[in-house]
Enzyme design. Structure first.
Site, PDB file in Angstrom:
ATOM      1  N   THR B 148       0.868  -1.193   0.000  1.00 24.09           N
ATOM      2  CA  THR B 148       0.000   0.000   0.000  1.00 24.09           C
ATOM      3  C   THR B 148       0.905   1.244   0.000  1.00 24.09           C
ATOM      4  O   THR B 148       1.392   1.635  -1.052  1.00 24.09           O
ATOM      5  CB  THR B 148      -0.979   0.016   1.194  1.00 24.09           C
ATOM      6  OG1 THR B 148      -0.250  -0.093   2.395  1.00 24.09           O
ATOM      7  CG2 THR B 148      -1.977  -1.122   1.087  1.00 24.09           C
ATOM      8  N   THR B 185       1.058  -9.152  12.932  1.00 19.86           N
ATOM      9  CA  THR B 185       1.123  -7.833  12.303  1.00 19.86           C
ATOM     10  C   THR B 185       0.942  -7.841  10.804  1.00 19.86           C
ATOM     11  O   THR B 185       1.349  -8.760  10.141  1.00 19.86           O
ATOM     12  CB  THR B 185       2.497  -7.207  12.549  1.00 19.86           C
ATOM     13  OG1 THR B 185       2.494  -5.912  11.955  1.00 19.86           O
ATOM     14  CG2 THR B 185       3.578  -8.013  11.929  1.00 19.86           C
ATOM     15  N   GLU B 271       6.225   4.484   7.340  1.00 23.34           N
ATOM     16  CA  GLU B 271       5.771   5.655   6.575  1.00 23.34           C
ATOM     17  C   GLU B 271       6.642   6.872   6.862  1.00 23.34           C
ATOM     18  O   GLU B 271       6.763   7.298   8.008  1.00 23.34           O
ATOM     19  CB  GLU B 271       4.303   5.941   6.875  1.00 23.34           C
ATOM     20  CG  GLU B 271       3.401   4.929   6.195  1.00 23.34           C
ATOM     21  CD  GLU B 271       1.930   5.072   6.542  1.00 23.34           C
ATOM     22  OE1 GLU B 271       1.112   4.527   5.778  1.00 23.34           O
ATOM     23  OE2 GLU B 271       1.617   5.706   7.544  1.00 23.34           O
ATOM     24  N   ASN B 393       0.029  10.758   6.118  1.00 27.39           N
ATOM     25  CA  ASN B 393      -1.167  10.401   6.871  1.00 27.39           C
ATOM     26  C   ASN B 393      -2.189  11.521   6.999  1.00 27.39           C
ATOM     27  O   ASN B 393      -3.306  11.296   7.439  1.00 27.39           O
ATOM     28  CB  ASN B 393      -0.772   9.860   8.239  1.00 27.39           C
ATOM     29  CG  ASN B 393      -0.238   8.465   8.091  1.00 27.39           C
ATOM     30  OD1 ASN B 393      -0.936   7.593   7.602  1.00 27.39           O
ATOM     31  ND2 ASN B 393       1.015   8.270   8.446  1.00 27.39           N
ATOM     32  N   THR B 398      -8.123  11.257   1.083  1.00 23.63           N
ATOM     33  CA  THR B 398      -8.765  12.325   0.310  1.00 23.63           C
ATOM     34  C   THR B 398      -7.908  12.789  -0.858  1.00 23.63           C
ATOM     35  O   THR B 398      -6.740  12.465  -0.925  1.00 23.63           O
ATOM     36  CB  THR B 398      -9.068  13.535   1.209  1.00 23.63           C
ATOM     37  OG1 THR B 398      -7.925  13.825   1.980  1.00 23.63           O
ATOM     38  CG2 THR B 398     -10.225  13.248   2.108  1.00 23.63           C
TER      39      THR B 398
END
Lengths: 398, 398
Positions: B148, B185, B271, B393, B398
């Site tokens: 992802t 996880t 991230e 994040n 959006t």
């Protein structure tokens, strides 16, 4: 209980004086000061659970637990005096002795509070000189002298008639990063001229801390110097408030408003924050469930980032709730963002994403989570996670 | 135990095939695929403890617990199929049935794994069409199709002679945000042609998960879809490895290396991360103490921000350690950063701050904490907290 007390402009209660100085711990800002009562004041405290409790915090905790009265609080910012071993404790004791001598009182009546960098030693020559310069005035600049990365002063002042006498309740706090209290937090002080017994004062503070300071989080880090101290010097001359006094609940309601206001002010001024976030968890099986759930949601880095981005990403709210072990029905949770329901029965309902995203640009964000498991409710407060949080904390000591 | 196994280029073990497609769940990238064994394979799994366990995770958990064998795993990225109620579970079952029909096997042998946005439903027309197009090939692109926000594929392949036969162990994983495993996880898969009984496989996986996947954290958020599944199809034709086999420890050592490699790869690709951080806690009273302490330190937002800023702010390491409830002596903790001691007896020693700050610009950071309480040791892995974590994040849906 709703309080009948009214907020007024910041002032000291009867029989309290204060002063604040720049003694060179920080580059320019005020960094040192005290709050003094004319007479010994009933004292109550709550303290960090961090195992590396700082020397001043440990000393003040011991004083209040042993004697139940304090007459002065000496405070400094810039240096936490934590992880400083025996030298750190000697520095605390010398500060107590010098302040006590200047005030003509016992060192056992002088509490100490420090906040700032962990591991550095206090420059005692500056502290000694500072104490000689401190005066007993109505100056309120101590509200600024205790700040570190805070951007605003956190204060509240309330007045109410208690047992026939006009009493003033004056609160101040500092805290912006390393905020994830567990039993107590940061530095918070509430002074009153109301006569309250030490036992009643401690019970009020301990109960309310669980609903106020312990329900805020900025970054999940528990400080070594967290401490909230309440002083009540009785100079309003009301009849003493005891745990079983008829006025006890009224006094408690005032403290609730004072402590919650200071706690929310800290959350709103979280390092780098642009928004205050309030999470209210309703219909929980137990109060503790509601408190834990609210704090878990408001503490989630992903929820915090989404709010910074004005993104109604409710999946992160649900996921952070599900990561707790509280009693819930995974098929029956409702979520509302700023009053607009977005989730029912744990699934999305049709909602106007653009409209809700627009409301997420407000300075105060409200997330309601309903568990349908019981009747208990609790709130928690935090802030968004922003670029500035990273900037501030990537460059704090160097 | 050190493994005698050797790392080799990524390949499927004997009797495994795979395929990956773009079916339109994501804009451009591969987003769907499967891994298939020629025969039913012993299966073991560990799963999220999040109470909102996603439908595919719940279904796969139930299959493995009931039957102990799987023959195929169907995977998609982009949509987590979590918080999707009965529709979500029906979608899982339809996917199972269609894949099973295509492979000519029982639906009970088809596990499902999904990752992506919480709350969205799978577009089943795309899934149905995708299944008709899947083939059984040696294509390894499934390692990319499960990603992802990950920036790199996380894979490892090892070979070793087990019980007289050459065996291959192939692992892949995804995970970059919402990483703070508790029991299991993200998505991780390890396939082998080694013959291992389901009981031995589950025991190996469960034990090692506590030392590997459960010891990484990116942001403290536990996902709804976490799952690690191991398949062993026995096509190497070695004699079956049982819990009491002489080769058990050797097989476990290989899994340890495979799982730790994948776990560290996820932490490093956290991230926004620029650095892999390893915290090693030594001389703890218990293994659990060491694990909790290491994970608390590596998970502290303040420690993570300081490392991003190359700032040797050891006070934050000490403070995050002290915030735990593990057994420690607050006057006797040592800390080393990248091999240089900075704290002894819980106080700073003279160290070259500029030099250590320079080493904090490395891509891999090592923090050693010695508790002087016993003989136990554990590691945990994480990453720095950067502007990019916030950017990613604040803008994910959006």
């Amino acid at each position: 209980m709703e309080t009948k007390g009214k907020e007024i402009a910041f002032t000291w209660p009867k029989g309290f004086t204060s002063d604040a100085l720049h003694i060179g711990l920080r580059q320019k800002k005020l960094d040192f000061g005290w709050i003094v009562s004319d007479v010994p004041a009933a004292a109550a405290g709550v303290y960090t659970l961090n195992q590396f409790c700082a020397a001043p915090t440990a000393k003040t905790k011991q004083l209040i637990k042993t004697n139940h009265y304090l007459q002065a609080l000496v405070m400094n910012s810039a240096i936490a005096n934590a992880c400083t071993g025996e030298q750190g404790m000697q520095d605390v004791q010398l500060t107590q002795e010098l302040a006590a001598k200047k005030l003509g009182i016992s060192p056992e009546l002088v509490g100490i509070a420090s906040t700032g960098l962990i591991g550095a030693y206090l420059p005692m020559e500056k502290i000694k000189k500072g104490i000689t310069q401190l005066a007993q005035t109505q100056n309120t600049a101590i509200t600024s002298a205790i700040l570190t990365t805070d951007t605003v002063e956190k204060t509240i002042c309330m007045t109410s008639e208690i047992a026939g006498e006009r009493c003033t309740f004056t609160g101040l706090a500092k805290g912006s990063g390393m905020i994830h209290p567990n039993m107590a937090t940061m530095l918070g002080f509430v002074m009153t001229d109301c006569a309250i017994s030490p036992e009643a004062l401690q019970q009020i503070l301990s109960e309310l801390t669980d609903q106020t300071f312990n329900q805020i989080t900025v970054d999940g880090d528990i400080s070594t110097n967290d401490m909230v101290v309440c002083l009540a010097n009785g100079q309003a001359k009301n009849s003493m408030i005891e745990i079983d006094s008829p006025e006890y609940e009224e006094v408690k309601a005032i403290y609730h408003h004072v402590l919650e206001t200071l706690a929310k002010a800290i959350a709103k001024d979280g390092e780098g924050a642009t928004k205050l976030v309030e999470v209210c968890v309703k219909q929980a099986q137990t109060k503790l469930d509601a408190q834990q759930a609210a704090k878990a949601i408001v503490g989630s880095s992903l929820v915090k980032s989404a709010i910074f981005g004005a993104d109604p990403n409710w999946g992160r709210i649900i996921s952070s709730l599900g990561a707790t072990t509280i009693a819930l029905d995974p098929t029956n949770v409702s979520v509302a963002i700023n009053g607009h329901v977005v989730v029912e029965h744990s699934q999305a309902i049709d909602f106007d994403e653009a409209m809700i995203s627009q409301t997420l640009k407000n300075e105060e964000i409200l997330i309601d989570v309903t568990l349908h498991m019981g009747t208990q409710e609790a709130k928690a407060w935090g802030c968004d996670l922003t670029y500035d949080y990273v900037r501030i904390n990537a460059t704090y000591t160097t």
